[in-house]
Design a protein around this motif. Sequence first.
Motif, short mmCIF file in Angstrom:
data_model
loop_
_atom_site.label_atom_id
_atom_site.label_comp_id
_atom_site.label_asym_id
_atom_site.label_seq_id
_atom_site.Cartn_x
_atom_site.Cartn_y
_atom_site.Cartn_z
N THR A 35 10.70 36.76 41.63
CA THR A 35 10.05 37.40 40.49
C THR A 35 8.95 38.38 40.89
N GLY A 36 8.58 38.41 42.14
CA GLY A 36 7.58 39.36 42.59
C GLY A 36 6.17 38.82 42.65
N PHE A 37 5.96 37.61 42.22
CA PHE A 37 4.62 37.02 42.31
C PHE A 37 4.18 36.85 43.75
N PHE A 38 5.13 36.56 44.62
CA PHE A 38 4.80 36.36 46.03
C PHE A 38 4.24 37.63 46.66
N ASP A 39 4.83 38.79 46.33
CA ASP A 39 4.35 40.07 46.87
C ASP A 39 2.93 40.37 46.38
N ARG A 40 2.68 40.11 45.10
CA ARG A 40 1.34 40.33 44.57
C ARG A 40 0.32 39.39 45.21
N PHE A 41 0.73 38.16 45.48
CA PHE A 41 -0.16 37.20 46.12
C PHE A 41 -0.49 37.63 47.54
#
Length: 77
Positions: free
Chosen positions: A62-68
């Motif tokens: 979902t892309g949360f990992f990249d933002r984190f």
Amino acid sequence: MKQNIERVREVGSSKKSSGNAGEDKPIGEVLRIARRQLMTKRILIAIVVILLVTIVAFFALTGFFDRFVDYLSSLAE
């Protein structure tokens, strides 16, 4: 003298307890309890591992990992 059929079963707490309560149980019962606890522990560990893998995969997709990761790198700078 009472025969086996006429004996009254006693509750475990009403029996006289000695200094070591672990010695009162038969070895088969102790092994069954240990096996049950081991299987319960293995099942719980498997559930936790599956949940962690699912959560990491969800965040990666979902892309949360990249933002984190971006957030952590901005903190380091």
